[in-house]
Design a protein around this motif. Structure first.
Motif, short mmCIF file in Angstrom:
data_model
loop_
_atom_site.label_atom_id
_atom_site.label_comp_id
_atom_site.label_asym_id
_atom_site.label_seq_id
_atom_site.Cartn_x
_atom_site.Cartn_y
_atom_site.Cartn_z
N PHE A 91 10.91 -14.78 15.78
CA PHE A 91 12.01 -15.72 15.66
C PHE A 91 12.76 -15.78 16.98
CE2 PHE A 91 11.00 -14.22 11.45
CZ PHE A 91 10.91 -15.40 10.73
N VAL A 92 12.06 -16.30 17.98
CA VAL A 92 12.62 -16.38 19.32
C VAL A 92 13.74 -17.42 19.34
CG1 VAL A 92 12.13 -16.88 21.73
CG2 VAL A 92 10.41 -15.73 20.32
N GLY A 93 14.89 -17.02 19.80
CA GLY A 93 16.00 -17.96 19.95
C GLY A 93 16.81 -18.18 18.70
N SER A 94 16.48 -17.52 17.58
CA SER A 94 17.27 -17.66 16.37
C SER A 94 17.22 -16.35 15.59
CB SER A 94 16.74 -18.80 15.50
OG SER A 94 15.43 -18.53 15.07
N PRO A 95 18.28 -16.05 14.84
CA PRO A 95 18.28 -14.79 14.08
C PRO A 95 17.16 -14.78 13.05
CG PRO A 95 20.47 -15.80 14.16
CD PRO A 95 19.51 -16.81 14.67
N ALA A 96 16.56 -13.62 12.85
CA ALA A 96 15.52 -13.49 11.82
C ALA A 96 16.17 -13.66 10.45
CB ALA A 96 14.84 -12.14 11.93
N PRO A 97 15.47 -14.26 9.51
CA PRO A 97 16.01 -14.41 8.15
C PRO A 97 16.19 -13.06 7.48
CG PRO A 97 13.71 -15.06 8.22
CD PRO A 97 14.12 -14.83 9.63
N ILE A 98 17.11 -12.99 6.55
CA ILE A 98 17.40 -11.74 5.86
C ILE A 98 17.08 -11.87 4.37
CG2 ILE A 98 19.16 -11.05 7.51
CD1 ILE A 98 21.28 -12.04 5.53
N GLY A 99 16.99 -10.74 3.69
CA GLY A 99 16.71 -10.73 2.27
C GLY A 99 15.22 -10.55 2.00
N ARG A 100 14.82 -10.83 0.76
CA ARG A 100 13.42 -10.70 0.35
C ARG A 100 13.01 -11.95 -0.43
NH1 ARG A 100 13.81 -4.44 -1.66
NH2 ARG A 100 15.78 -5.25 -2.46
N ILE A 101 11.73 -12.25 -0.37
CA ILE A 101 11.19 -13.42 -1.05
C ILE A 101 10.10 -12.95 -2.01
CG2 ILE A 101 9.95 -15.60 -0.79
CD1 ILE A 101 11.25 -15.85 2.00
N VAL A 102 10.25 -13.29 -3.28
CA VAL A 102 9.21 -13.02 -4.27
C VAL A 102 8.40 -14.30 -4.43
CG1 VAL A 102 10.63 -13.67 -6.28
CG2 VAL A 102 8.76 -12.00 -6.54
N PHE A 103 7.10 -14.17 -4.67
CA PHE A 103 6.25 -15.36 -4.76
C PHE A 103 5.00 -15.04 -5.57
CE2 PHE A 103 5.29 -13.10 -0.88
CZ PHE A 103 3.90 -13.08 -0.80
N THR A 104 4.28 -16.08 -5.94
CA THR A 104 3.02 -15.93 -6.66
C THR A 104 1.88 -15.83 -5.66
OG1 THR A 104 3.89 -17.26 -8.50
CG2 THR A 104 1.51 -16.97 -8.38
N ASP A 311 22.01 -16.58 2.87
CA ASP A 311 22.98 -16.87 3.94
C ASP A 311 23.02 -18.34 4.31
OD1 ASP A 311 20.63 -17.28 5.32
OD2 ASP A 311 20.93 -15.66 6.77
N GLY A 312 22.19 -19.17 3.68
CA GLY A 312 22.22 -20.61 3.91
C GLY A 312 21.50 -21.10 5.15
N ASN A 313 20.90 -20.19 5.92
CA ASN A 313 20.30 -20.58 7.19
C ASN A 313 18.86 -21.07 7.07
OD1 ASN A 313 22.55 -20.01 8.79
ND2 ASN A 313 22.01 -17.84 8.94
N TRP A 314 18.19 -20.78 5.95
CA TRP A 314 16.78 -21.12 5.82
C TRP A 314 16.49 -21.65 4.42
CZ3 TRP A 314 13.60 -20.54 10.05
CH2 TRP A 314 14.05 -19.69 11.08
N ILE A 315 15.38 -22.36 4.31
CA ILE A 315 14.82 -22.77 3.02
C ILE A 315 13.35 -22.36 3.02
CG2 ILE A 315 14.18 -24.71 1.53
CD1 ILE A 315 16.70 -26.14 2.55
N ALA A 316 12.94 -21.60 2.02
CA ALA A 316 11.53 -21.24 1.86
C ALA A 316 10.84 -22.26 0.97
CB ALA A 316 11.40 -19.84 1.25
N PHE A 317 9.55 -22.49 1.21
CA PHE A 317 8.78 -23.39 0.36
C PHE A 317 7.30 -23.08 0.54
CE2 PHE A 317 9.30 -25.37 4.47
CZ PHE A 317 8.10 -25.99 4.75
N ALA A 318 6.50 -23.57 -0.40
CA ALA A 318 5.04 -23.45 -0.28
C ALA A 318 4.50 -24.73 0.31
CB ALA A 318 4.42 -23.19 -1.64
N SER A 319 3.45 -24.60 1.13
CA SER A 319 2.85 -25.78 1.74
C SER A 319 1.34 -25.62 1.81
CB SER A 319 3.41 -26.01 3.15
OG SER A 319 2.81 -27.16 3.74
#
Length: 354
Positions: A91-104, A311-319
């Motif tokens: 994550f060059v130039g931006s803070p790394a995202p925080i927390g954890r993501i659960v997924f299938t 923290d509102g800085n990111w949105i996760a999604f499947a693609s």
């Protein structure tokens, strides 16, 4: 009258024949010499370089939309029993995202539940069921996973802790149940009862009851727990709605074509992320809760199931943009698109937690 042509003597014929044979021999020797010069004896043909497969040691990940290549030792459609670690994105130039993501995660032809740190580290498989497990979410305190599984015949709601232990069955024979999520105050779990509306129950599975009666799906709590967003076809084509936590004050938010299912609240409770579009070509959108300010966040790749970071800085999604479902993250302004997972197995339905 001209003189008759002079005939060759026997000696001349023998001489010319010898010269011809000599020339032919020289040509043959020259050809043999050239072949030996180009192909020396005892030298094997040059081998085609073998491209080594990536090691399991995480490496920096650039934004790469190429289709992952399976190791030659793995038959098509058959994958190792262990989950393959993903390269860790930078994550060059931006803070790394925080927390954890659960997924299938689709492992050995069965949907299972996996977990990863939001910066791409510490990936692990939480379930190893003999039947489908999906539609997971993380409790507000980040310690419990709620999920749907047909481990016990029909689809029921289960909970496990963040380490994949202490599995508990919370429901019994009240319908086909999906998309459970614990309220911010920890008092209620909301879920879809397929064809029978949205239901709530206590975290221990007691007092299950309906709060809507339409074919509503994919509920999610607002950050303060006062409202619930969900998808419904109650007015015709499926759209995004919000309502009070008790099922009252239902209001339609979107008026789009081919709206999907899962949505997610921004941490400040003012916007919703959702997906819409034709089959195989969905995109992620953001809209204000009052129905204004519709913004398209992605463009192509078949993008599904957005989930806002705490923290509102990111949105996760499947693609599906790289050939099979992977988890991506992106800033709400459309910048910083980063692939979080990179595996030959399909990965989808991300939900972000602390």
């Amino acid at each position: 009258m001209s003189a008759p042509p002079k005939l060759l003597s026997s000696f001349d014929k023998i001489l010319l024949g010898g010269i011809g044979c000599g020339v032919l021999g020289i040509c043959v020797l020259a050809g043999v010499f050239s072949y030996i010069w180009i192909n020396p004896p005892n030298q094997s043909p040059q081998a085609t370089p073998i491209v080594s497969l990536p090691s399991e040691t995480p490496t920096a990940l650039s934004l790469d939309f190429s289709t992952p290549v399976l190791p030659s030792t793995i038959e098509p459609g058959v994958f190792p029993s262990a989950v393959i670690p993903s390269p860790i994105p930078s994550f060059v130039g931006s803070p790394a995202p925080i927390g954890r993501i659960v997924f299938t995660c689709f492992i050995k032809q069965i949907d299972q539940i996996c977990l990863i740190n939001a910066d791409g580290t510490n990936r692990k498989q939480l379930t190893e069921f003999e039947a489908t497990a999906f539609y997971a979410s993380i409790s507000p305190d980040g310690q419990t996973i709620y999920l749907s599984s047909r481990l016990k015949a029909g689809f029921e709601i289960f909970s496990i802790n963040i380490n994949g232990h202490e599995l508990k069955r919370l429901t019994r024979n009240i319908g086909s149940l999906y998309a459970p999520e614990l309220s911010p105050n920890g008092k209620w779990i909301i879920f879809t009862n397929d064809g029978n509306g949205l239901w709530v129950m206590k975290p221990d599975g007691s007092n299950p009851h309906a709060i809507t009666t339409f074919d509503d799906i994919d509920p999610t709590w607002s950050p303060d727990g006062a409202m619930i967003a969900f998808a419904s076809s109650r007015t015709g084509e499926r759209q995004l709605f919000v309502m009070s936590a008790d099922g009252s004050n239902v209001r339609q938010v979107t008026k789009v074509q081919e709206m999907g299912g899962r949505s997610s609240w921004s941490p400040d409770g003012t916007r919703l992320a959702f997906y819409a579009g034709p089959f195989g070509d969905h995109d992620i959108y953001i809209i204000n809760v009052d129905g204004t300010g519709l913004v398209q966040l992605t463009n192509g790749g078949d993008n599904l199931g957005p989930s806002w970071s705490p923290d509102g800085n990111w949105i996760a999604f499947a693609s599906f943009r790289d050939g099979n479902n992977e988890i991506y993250i992106i800033h709400p302004d459309g910048t910083g698109l980063t692939r979080l997972t990179n595996n030959p197995i399909s990965e989808w339905q991300p939900r972000w937690g602390r």
